[in-house]
Enzyme design. Structure first.
Site, PDB file in Angstrom:
ATOM      1  N   GLU A 172       0.796  -1.227   0.000  1.00  0.00           N
ATOM      2  CA  GLU A 172       0.000   0.000   0.000  1.00  0.00           C
ATOM      3  C   GLU A 172       0.831   1.281   0.000  1.00  0.00           C
ATOM      4  O   GLU A 172       0.783   2.057   0.958  1.00  0.00           O
ATOM      5  CB  GLU A 172      -0.952   0.020   1.202  1.00  0.00           C
ATOM      6  CG  GLU A 172      -1.904  -1.157   1.248  1.00  0.00           C
ATOM      7  CD  GLU A 172      -3.010  -0.991   2.291  1.00  0.00           C
ATOM      8  OE1 GLU A 172      -2.968  -0.028   3.064  1.00  0.00           O
ATOM      9  OE2 GLU A 172      -3.922  -1.819   2.312  1.00  0.00           O
ATOM     10  N   GLU A 378      -5.266  -8.698   1.044  1.00  0.00           N
ATOM     11  CA  GLU A 378      -5.896  -8.378   2.326  1.00  0.00           C
ATOM     12  C   GLU A 378      -7.387  -8.167   2.104  1.00  0.00           C
ATOM     13  O   GLU A 378      -7.792  -7.501   1.157  1.00  0.00           O
ATOM     14  CB  GLU A 378      -5.361  -7.067   2.953  1.00  0.00           C
ATOM     15  CG  GLU A 378      -3.995  -7.168   3.555  1.00  0.00           C
ATOM     16  CD  GLU A 378      -3.521  -5.850   4.169  1.00  0.00           C
ATOM     17  OE1 GLU A 378      -4.364  -5.020   4.585  1.00  0.00           O
ATOM     18  OE2 GLU A 378      -2.303  -5.662   4.223  1.00  0.00           O
TER      19      GLU A 378
HETATM   20  C1  PNW Z   1      -4.297  -1.716   5.598  1.00  0.00           C
HETATM   21  N1  PNW Z   1      -6.978   4.202   5.085  1.00  0.00           N
HETATM   22  O1  PNW Z   1      -4.201  -0.437   6.140  1.00  0.00           O
HETATM   23  C2  PNW Z   1      -2.964  -2.300   5.975  1.00  0.00           C
HETATM   24  O2  PNW Z   1      -2.256  -2.923   4.940  1.00  0.00           O
HETATM   25  C3  PNW Z   1      -3.001  -3.114   7.225  1.00  0.00           C
HETATM   26  O3  PNW Z   1      -1.739  -3.070   7.836  1.00  0.00           O
HETATM   27  C4  PNW Z   1      -4.123  -2.628   8.118  1.00  0.00           C
HETATM   28  O4  PNW Z   1      -4.098  -3.202   9.395  1.00  0.00           O
HETATM   29  C5  PNW Z   1      -5.428  -2.927   7.401  1.00  0.00           C
HETATM   30  O5  PNW Z   1      -5.448  -2.325   6.120  1.00  0.00           O
HETATM   31  C6  PNW Z   1      -6.664  -2.483   8.156  1.00  0.00           C
HETATM   32  O6  PNW Z   1      -6.691  -1.098   8.317  1.00  0.00           O
HETATM   33  C7  PNW Z   1      -4.958   0.658   5.831  1.00  0.00           C
HETATM   34  O7  PNW Z   1      -7.135   5.032   6.021  1.00  0.00           O
HETATM   35  C8  PNW Z   1      -5.044   1.640   6.799  1.00  0.00           C
HETATM   36  O8  PNW Z   1      -7.431   4.456   3.920  1.00  0.00           O
HETATM   37  C9  PNW Z   1      -5.711   2.806   6.552  1.00  0.00           C
HETATM   38  C10 PNW Z   1      -6.292   3.009   5.317  1.00  0.00           C
HETATM   39  C11 PNW Z   1      -6.201   2.043   4.325  1.00  0.00           C
HETATM   40  C12 PNW Z   1      -5.524   0.874   4.599  1.00  0.00           C
END
Ligand code: PNW
Length: 485
Positions: A172, A378
């Site tokens: 990401e 994921e």
């Molecule tokens: C992903 N947003 O994180 C990550 O790859 C993981 O480590 C995380 O625990 C999981 O999704 C759940 O959140 C994100 O704010 C965190 O857009 C924040 C965002 C997107 C993905």
């Protein structure tokens, strides 16, 4: 095989990969062992006000010390694959120079145990824990960080290349660039839109340089990938103004990564829309050739769709007084795009449950990149699970979320999209970044006081599904209230 049976039982293709995913900083703890130095997430979580309740990853799920127990859990689940990340500052503490043997040993032991258990290791090189020393030297907005990342990739490939069949460069990069340097919600917490755009380019460049290094070192059979959290963007309406909002978010969430990686250019509209912030001179001759080196698989992380509309009339500026604006994760869209909450039930993150977004995203990728194999790297949900007096942990909402999203994956596969596997986020309850331990994504409950692990109902449900290679009959079909197929 009888076609009707495939539909009604949601049988997946033979050889479909089933996994769970984690990330180093979210589960490992032991942040001062092995000669590990601070990463930007240690610094950020140690700064008051950055992470909810002042939580840090100092101990997390103590996976660094409980790894054998956690591999035993994976074995119990029957997963075919396990996606984990390597902590850069554990392997190469300052982000420069030789690897630290003790740091590498941990990942050698982990991968050995996985292979003994018949589980395929899927290794992510960067899941957000940049060595603090590299941030002090400028971090991702600085071009040299891309070269440092390729060196680190080389060290890990030299140590583990003989035993890891699937590699991901970055997890990401949108979050690293735009939450890390744009909105400041993630480490290192900077709020500089131009720096966020530079960071995005240097992340892309780091990916490309690392792919080059990995191709030289790894056996031909190794699969190389990039993991993106692509946005499934919908407009509130089909009006020209709302479609323009969709275009802007598409550019910043998706095309800023997909276009250079797969087509060796940056989106022209994005460059024009951000011209007031940067002239993009950080993109040098030859960069796009590096970034677009072929990869074998694209990993998709999907949780929820994104719904946008054109912003209502912009706030009236008082001459001489700037309109106060929250730092944005979407450089150049301030006052032009509005994010809508979406509809229907929500998870504990407040994210709408909408599996149709996943079908739309997969179909779109298949249309645009028809020969590229995809993986769901994921997907999952945070909920408020409850324990009964016997100690069992019940999470019916998580099971419902997963069923609807697996039905979506199945539907995409049936319509011809080449999806090779599915990784559930996450194996364990863990450090959920800015939300600390307040949000639980695990299918295994972790009591953070005792570090006791308990399989939730969803873990047993997932194990049964994997054993059968099919989702439960009668899983609800994915639907969006306002869309008809
Ligand atoms: C992903 N947003 O994180 C990550 O790859 C993981 O480590 C995380 O625990 C999981 O999704 C759940 O959140 C994100 O704010 C965190 O857009 C924040 C965002 C997107 C993905």
């Amino acid at each position: 095989v009888d076609d009707q049976a495939i539909v009604s039982t949601l049988r997946f293709p033979p050889g479909f990969r089933w996994g769970t995913a984690t990330a180093a900083y979210q589960i490992e703890g032991a942040t001062r062992e092995d000669g590990r130095t601070p990463s930007i997430w240690d610094t950020f979580s140690g700064t008051p006000g950055r992470v909810l309740n002042g939580d840090t990853g100092d101990i997390a799920a103590d996976h660094r010390n409980r790894m054998p127990e956690d591999v035993a859990l994976l074995r119990e689940l029957g997963v075919t694959d396990y996606r984990f990340s390597v902590s850069w500052p554990r392997v190469q503490p300052t982000g420069r120079g030789p690897a630290v043997q003790r740091g590498l040993d941990f990942y050698r032991q982990l991968t050995d145990r996985l292979l003994e258990a018949g589980i395929r290791p899927v290794l992510t090189l960067y899941h957000w824990d940049l060595p603090q020393e590299l941030e002090d030297a400028g971090g991702w907005p600085e071009r040299d960080t891309a070269a440092r990342f390729a060196d680190y990739a080389t060290l890990v490939a030299e140590a583990l290349g003989d035993r890891v069949p699937m590699w991901t460069t970055l997890n990401e990069p949108w979050c690293s660039a735009f939450l890390g340097y744009g909105s400041g919600e993630h480490a290192p917490g900077r709020t500089d839109p131009a720096a966020a755009l530079r960071a995005a380019h240097h992340l892309n460049l780091g990916h490309g340089l690392a792919v080059g290094a990995l191709r030289d070192l790894l056996p031909d059979s190794a699969d190389l990938s990039l993991v993106l959290n692509l946005a499934a963007v919908r407009g509130r309406s089909d009006s020209a103004a709302d479609r323009d909002a969709v275009r802007r978010i598409e550019a910043l969430a998706n095309r800023i990564f997909l276009d250079p990686v797969f087509h060796a250019h940056y989106p022209r509209d994005l460059m024009e829309d951000t011209a007031a912030l940067t002239d993009w001179s950080f993109v040098r001759d030859g960069d796009l050739a590096q970034i677009s080196r072929p990869i074998d698989v694209l990993g998709i992380n999907y949780y929820s769709p994104t719904v946008v509309a054109a912003a209502a009339a912009s706030p009236v500026a008082v001459p001489g007084r700037p309109v106060p604006q929250a730092p944005s994760a979407w450089p150049g869209t301030e006052g032009l795009v509005r994010f809508l909450p979406g509809e229907g039930p929500r998870t504990a993150m407040g994210w709408p449950v909408d599996a149709e977004g996943l079908v739309e995203l997969l179909r779109r990728l298949h249309r645009e990149l028809p020969r590229l194999p995809l993986m769901i790297t994921e997907n999952g949900a945070a909920y408020h699970d409850y324990a009964d007096p016997s100690g069992a942990v019940h999470d019916p909402e998580r099971i419902a979320y997963l069923e609807s999203h697996l039905a979506a994956v199945h539907e995409a596969v049936r319509s011809g999209v080449d999806v090779r596997g599915y990784f559930l986020w996450s194996l364990l309850d863990n450090f959920e970044w800015a939300y600390g331990y307040s949000k639980r994504f695990g299918i295994v409950h972790v009591d953070f006081a005792s570090q006791r692990r308990t399989l939730k109902d969803s873990a047993r449900w997932y194990a049964a599904l994997i054993a059968d290679n099919r989702a439960a009959p009668g899983a609800p079909a994915p639907r969006h209230p306002h869309r008809r197929r």
